[in-house]
Write an enzyme that holds these catalytic residues in place. Structure first.
Site, mmCIF file in Angstrom:
data_model
loop_
_atom_site.group_PDB
_atom_site.id
_atom_site.type_symbol
_atom_site.label_atom_id
_atom_site.label_comp_id
_atom_site.label_asym_id
_atom_site.label_seq_id
_atom_site.Cartn_x
_atom_site.Cartn_y
_atom_site.Cartn_z
ATOM 1 N N PRO A 1 0.836 -1.219 0.000
ATOM 2 C CA PRO A 1 0.000 0.000 0.000
ATOM 3 C C PRO A 1 0.862 1.258 0.000
ATOM 4 C CG PRO A 1 -0.014 -1.047 2.165
ATOM 5 C CD PRO A 1 0.690 -1.987 1.247
ATOM 6 N N PRO A 2 0.274 2.381 -0.327
ATOM 7 C CA PRO A 2 1.050 3.622 -0.345
ATOM 8 C C PRO A 2 1.549 3.996 1.048
ATOM 9 C CG PRO A 2 -1.024 3.872 -1.544
ATOM 10 C CD PRO A 2 -1.104 2.573 -0.823
ATOM 11 N N GLY A 3 2.741 4.604 1.073
ATOM 12 C CA GLY A 3 3.263 5.126 2.312
ATOM 13 C C GLY A 3 3.970 4.138 3.200
ATOM 14 N N GLY B 1 6.939 2.787 2.412
ATOM 15 C CA GLY B 1 8.384 2.921 2.227
ATOM 16 C C GLY B 1 8.952 2.164 1.054
ATOM 17 N N LYS B 2 8.147 1.896 0.035
ATOM 18 C CA LYS B 2 8.650 1.142 -1.120
ATOM 19 C C LYS B 2 9.719 1.926 -1.875
ATOM 20 C CE LYS B 2 4.625 0.742 -3.050
ATOM 21 N NZ LYS B 2 3.867 1.503 -2.054
ATOM 22 N N THR B 3 9.441 3.193 -2.114
ATOM 23 C CA THR B 3 10.396 4.005 -2.877
ATOM 24 C C THR B 3 11.631 4.334 -2.059
ATOM 25 O OG1 THR B 3 8.548 4.971 -4.107
ATOM 26 C CG2 THR B 3 10.656 6.127 -4.186
ATOM 27 N N SER C 1 -13.413 -12.623 -1.659
ATOM 28 C CA SER C 1 -13.193 -12.917 -0.240
ATOM 29 C C SER C 1 -14.407 -12.576 0.624
ATOM 30 C CB SER C 1 -11.969 -12.133 0.263
ATOM 31 O OG SER C 1 -12.190 -10.744 0.176
ATOM 32 N N LYS D 1 -5.851 -7.501 6.648
ATOM 33 C CA LYS D 1 -7.205 -7.676 7.162
ATOM 34 C C LYS D 1 -7.202 -7.853 8.682
ATOM 35 C CE LYS D 1 -8.992 -9.665 2.864
ATOM 36 N NZ LYS D 1 -9.560 -10.858 2.200
#
Length: 1107
Positions: free
Chosen positions: A595-597, A599-601, A983, A1026
């Site tokens: 998900p965004p934020g 720390g992937k980048t 799901s 989840k």
């Protein structure tokens, strides 16, 4: 063999010619070895010295000017009386040796005169071949005894024809041939000492035999089988010491002149019983001749010589004949650990000089010599020297010597050359020599071809250089100034020389550079070629940055920049460990999905810092042009290479870390499909020769570490996804977000707000409130924004409270800033005084100048300022809470169930609501309505859930005919958000059954799982996210498929804390968990209202109303 007692009778005094012989000898006595392999030559008189020397010297012993013999052993023939005396004394000596020395097989030779202190002696029994003329090369003057004073004839000492026992020296690589000099190096000090004493005693004769092993290196023959049995009887013409290359010890270099072929009949190795049994007293019994000193004539050539031992003529006056035993010439060698051999002379088999076969082979050898000489100048010199030494002028007369010469100058195999030496049949010897010479001819042809090819290349370059220099000179004479093109060409050459360009790239570079040199600067093609060469020389061909494979350093760097992310850090540490073991690493393609934020980048930059690699990032989100990846064709104006080539140019290394961001959001347009272009780029099997459209040369990208980021994998093409190693980054839980905020986000935000060192505290309960009421997403991006907002508000309040007097604007500017402000005000006043109305353009320029940053002084905050942000006053900084709770219902009514969803923002609680649209009557018809912006998969899940719920009621509660008459509406809240995914099956089924049974669900139970028509619960994804959402919503139990049990066990304990996980395989297990206290009798009763009963109630009500 002549004994020492007979020497005075044979060697008469030649005093009349002493001065002339001494003068001639002084010019030829200094012998120097030729530094080349094979046969070696010695220094010759100037008129007989060849112009060039080859690796195999063909110098034979030179006789007198009018000498008619080939390799003649004398300068002047002996008289008949002397010849008879020699024969008589030889026979007498042989008889004495047979009677007195029955055990010894070696015979004696003439006793040498004593050697003077300077290492030079006249030879009594033989002469030095290197210091005089003729085949023997030296002359000696014996004593005057036995010769009349009036006899002035000079007789040259004869090389012994019979010399049964000699010291043997093994030769490596190639044998010696009679008549051709060779220099050898003696490393064994014992052998060197023996040779030195042999020279002093005037017995410089040895036997030279070839090693059978080419790699053997020894100065002593240990075993007879180590050498060939056919060798040569050689004379040591000179010897001198040489220092070894390592500076330790010294070796002896001796020049040998072979006289004849000999055969080894017996070897007496060092330390053998036979050598030890010989009494060393024999050597002491030998009379020592006393030298008679003669004045020596020294010329320039002798002064330059470095010969330690040489042989010149000298007058010898022997002592009176003693009464001791006969002198043995080699007995003194028994005290040295050297190899002695008994030898016998070999003579050539008789042959017919007029044989047609011999003549034909001789002609063929001569023809091959001519052909080789035409291709090799060294052979030409050798043949010239050989011809000069042959006074007969006809090679047909000496076929055996010609065969030896052919073998001596050829670089054949040692075994082949030994066969030539061993052949006593002249015809056979010539055939073998011709074979060796033919091979040399083939080598000469190959060498000539290689030489011509090299000369052609060099000639072409020299011609180009000469023409360019001429062109420069013409321009200089005409006064034409350079247009800078030459400097540009030189600049590109210098840049290219510093790079390790592949051969294919270098060829393209040379072609383009040549094109640039011939183009006019005004031509449009000139700029295109110049830009291309500029890009080509800015690619880091062969240049890589040094990588850091320190595991501890990598752990430290990764932990400094990011909290958690254990899977990612472990993968990077594995990558470093493999590189440490192999010494090098290959490029990998990693894909971080989360998900965004989270720390992937930023993790990509940390990886580059941990590995010591250069970092480059570009985003492909919304990219629709293939040229951004593979570059434009050079035919277009403003063409550029792709982003990957630009990354190599910027990083200046072949092994950077390139981060491709938002790879799941790549587009597709009429300009191509960029995702397909990435297939080649991100394939380890193909990117070793990546072809950019602009460069049009293969570029090696196999060392590049590619890191891609994505929020979801659903939109990534499957072939592209298969090429990447996917690492999923799940969202952060509250505890992790709390730790990240305290360790990373809060200190960074405080420093950016200018509050570093100021007592501004953001309490722990305030951060918890931010997580709970303002930032519920899985990442920390919004949390970072809120924390920055808190510190900015704090900075504003501090400045407002301190007031303007704390740092007036006049004091805030530095001297530089004040000067800039004064200049601006001066210009404004001038414009106002002139009264001119400024144009819009001038006004814009003025405003731009005014907004230019001016140097300022930072404001200092007093130490007494204290700011505390807690849960109570948090809303003063970030406003009222955005979220109140994930829980929509504190107490859920029948038909409402909490499910769990996994979105790009992480996990979230998702309620499913079901209601009955109308009363259940016998006349109502069943129906199902679904809302909530559901996509195809969830619509199918709702249909399956409806069918399965009806089956459960029909089977377990047959009297409850709820689904036979019920009009049901199913809704999933937050209809503005699209919902899809497999799901929600058990959640929808549970909602429908809760409505049908009129039984509410426990609000602290959340569930996730897909359902089949038979009731099987299928595996789902995103269990961690989840679970985090369920914990945030205050749930105590999570129901999930049993196939996800491994995912549940991998969850950290802080995520599972306070939540009970219940894996299920069939929906019947879910039913028992959800309805544990269900009254089955009550649930099995029908809830349908009968029609007649309802009509009676309505008529009665109507009558009551009428009354």
């Amino acid at each position: 063999m002549l004994s020492r007692q007979r020497i005075p009778r044979i060697l008469a005094s030649r005093t009349s010619l002493a001065h002339s012989i001494r003068s001639f000898t002084s010019t030829t006595s200094s012998i120097r070895p030729v530094a080349a392999a094979g046969q070696h030559a010695v220094t010759r008189p100037r008129h007989e010295r060849p112009t060039n020397l080859s690796s195999f010297s063909t110098y034979t012993a030179l006789g007198k000017k009018n000498d008619k013999g080939f390799f003649d052993n004398s300068i002047e023939p002996l008289s008949e009386e002397e010849r008879k005396a020699n024969v008589e004394h030889a026979e007498a000596e042989a008889k004495e040796a047979e009677s007195k020395q029955a055990k010894s097989k070696s015979s004696t030779s003439d006793a040498p005169p004593p050697a003077p202190e300077d290492g030079k002696a006249g030879a009594a029994g033989g002469s030095s071949a290197g210091s005089g003329s003729g085949a023997d090369g030296g002359s000696g003057d014996g004593g005057k005894r036995g010769r009349k004073p009036g006899d002035k004839a000079l007789a040259k000492p004869v090389v012994p024809e019979i010399y049964p026992q000699v010291m043997a020296i093994p030769i490596a690589k190639r044998p010696l041939f009679p008549g051709f000099y060779k220099a050898i190096t003696i490393k064994d000090p014992n052998v060197a000492a023996a040779i030195t004493e042999m020279i002093k005693r005037g017995q410089p004769y040895v036997g030279a035999f070839l090693f059978k092993d080419e790699n053997a290196d020894d100065d002593v023959i240990r075993n007879r089988d180590d050498v060939y049995d056919v060798g040569v009887f050689a004379q040591i013409t000179s010897a001198f010491p040489m220092n070894n290359q390592n500076g330790e010890g010294a070796s002896l270099t001796a020049i040998l002149y072979p006289h004849r072929r000999i055969k080894l009949s017996e070897l007496i190795p060092p330390g053998s019983p036979e050598a030890a049994s010989i009494d060393g007293a024999k050597e002491g019994a030998a009379p020592e001749p006393v030298p008679e000193p003669i004045p020596k004539v020294t010329d320039e050539s002798e002064q330059k010589g470095d010969v330690v031992a040489s042989f010149e003529e000298s007058a010898v006056t022997p002592r009176p004949e003693p009464s001791q035993k006969p002198y043995e010439p080699t007995s003194f060698l028994k005290k040295y650990p050297v190899s002695l051999v008994n030898v016998e002379n070999l003579t050539e088999e008789p042959y017919d000089p007029k044989s047609q076969v011999i003549r034909a082979v001789t002609n063929e050898i001569v023809n091959v010599f001519k052909e080789v000489a035409s291709m090799n100048s060294l052979f030409r010199d050798q043949i010239s020297t050989f011809s000069m030494s042959q006074s007969t002028g006809n090679v047909m007369a000496e076929p055996a010597k010609l065969a030896d010469f052919a073998a001596a100058v050829s670089a054949g195999e040692p075994a082949e050359l030994q066969e030539v030496l061993s052949s006593l049949n002249v015809e056979e010897r010539m055939h073998k020599a011709l074979l060796v010479l033919k091979k040399e001819h083939v080598n000469a042809q190959l060498q000539s071809k290689i030489t011509k090819d090299v000369e052609q290349k060099i000639t072409k370059r020299q011609r180009e250089y000469w023409l360019m220099e001429q062109m420069k000179g013409i321009r200089r004479e005409l006064g034409i100034e350079s247009d800078g093109k030459d400097k540009l060409v030189e600049k590109f050459k210098e840049l290219a020389d510093k790079l390790a360009m592949p051969e294919a790239v270098r060829k393209v570079f040379d072609d383009e550079l040549n094109k640039l040199a011939h183009l006019e600067p005004a031509a449009s093609e000139f700029n295109v070629t110049r830009n291309y060469l500029d890009w080509l020389t800015n690619i880091p061909w062969g240049q890589s940055s040094a990588e850091n494979f320190d595991i501890l350093n990598a752990v430290k760097v990764l932990d400094e920049d990011h909290y958690g992310l254990k899977d990612v850090k472990d993968r990077i540490l594995e990558f470093i460990a493999v590189g440490k073991l192999r010494g090098t690493v290959e490029g990998k393609i990693l894909c971080f999905v989360g998900p965004p934020g989270v720390g992937k980048t930023s993790i990509g930059k940390s990886i580059a810092r941990a590995l010591g690699r250069q970092y480059y990032r570009f985003s492909v989100g919304g990219l629709t042009d293939v040229a951004e990846i593979k570059g434009h064709r050079r035919t277009y104006v403003g063409a550029l290479p792709g982003r990957v080539i630009q990354a190599l140019k910027k990083c200046k290394t072949e092994n950077p870390l390139i981060l491709i961001d938002e790879i799941d959001k790549i587009g597709r347009g009429y300009q191509g499909d960029p995702s397909s272009a990435l297939l080649e780029l991100l394939d380890p099997e193909q990117n070793g020769s990546f072809l950019d459209h602009y460069l049009d040369v293969p570029v090696d990208l196999s060392k590049v570490l590619f890191v891609c980021t994505a929020n979801l994998t659903d939109t990534i093409p499957r072939p592209l996804l298969d090429r990447m190693e996917v690492i999923r980054l799940s969202g952060y839980v509250a505890d992790e977000k709390m730790a990240i905020a305290e360790k990373y986000l809060a200190p960074q935000a405080q420093e950016m707000a200018g509050l570093k060192g100021v007592d501004v505290q953001l309490t722990k309960d305030a951060i918890e409130e931010l997580n709970k009421s303002y930032c519920r997403e899985s990442g920390v991006r919004n949390l970072k924004k809120k924390i920055e907002q808190v510190y900015r508000k704090s900075a504003l309040k501090i400045v407002q409270d301190l007031g303007e007097q704390a740092l007036p604007e006049s004091e805030a500017l530095t001297e530089e800033g004040k000067a800039a402000q004064e200049e601006t005000e001066k210009k404004k006043s001038e414009e106002a005084a002139s009264g001119e109305t400024s144009s819009p353009k001038a006004a814009t320029e003025a405003s731009e100048k005014e907004t230019t940053e001016k140097p300022r002084v930072a404001m200092k905050i007093p130490e007494g300022v204290h700011v505390v942000i807690n849960k109570d006053n948090l809303k003063d900084y970030v406003g009222p809470p955005i979220f109140t709770s994930d829980r929509l219902y504190d107490v859920t009514p029948p038909g409402v169930t909490m499910g769990l969803a996994w979105t790009s923002m992480g996990g979230a609680a998702m309620y499913v609501e079901s209601i009955l649209q109308s009363a259940l009557t016998s006349k109502s018809a069943p129906s199902l309505e679904i809302t909530g912006n559901l996509k195809t998969v969830m619509k199918e899940s709702s249909a399956i859930a409806y069918s399965y719920a009806k089956a459960v009621m029909a089977k377990d509660f047959p009297k409850n005919r709820f689904f036979d008459k019920a009009k049901i509406h199913v809704h999933v809240p937050e209809g503005a958000v699209q919902k899809d995914g497999p799901s929600a099956g058990i959640t929808m089924t549970t909602s429908l059954l809760s409505l049908a049974l009129d039984t509410p669900i426990d609000p602290q139970i959340a569930m996730t799982g897909e359902l089949t028509l038979t009731g099987k619960v299928l595996r789902i994804g995103g269990l961690r996210e989840k679970t985090v959402a369920a914990r945030r919503a205050g749930c105590k139990m999570v129901v999930f498929p049993e196939d996800n049990m491994s995912d549940w066990l991998e969850l950290p304990e802080n995520v599972k804390e306070g939540i009970e996980g219940r894996p299920v395989r069939w929906y019947s297990e879910v039913f028992d968990l959800i309805f544990p206290k269900l009254d089955r009798e009550k649930a099995n009763k029908s809830r349908i209202i009968e029609d007649d009963k309802s009509e009676k109630e309505e008529s009665k009500k109507k009558n009551d109303d009428d009354e």
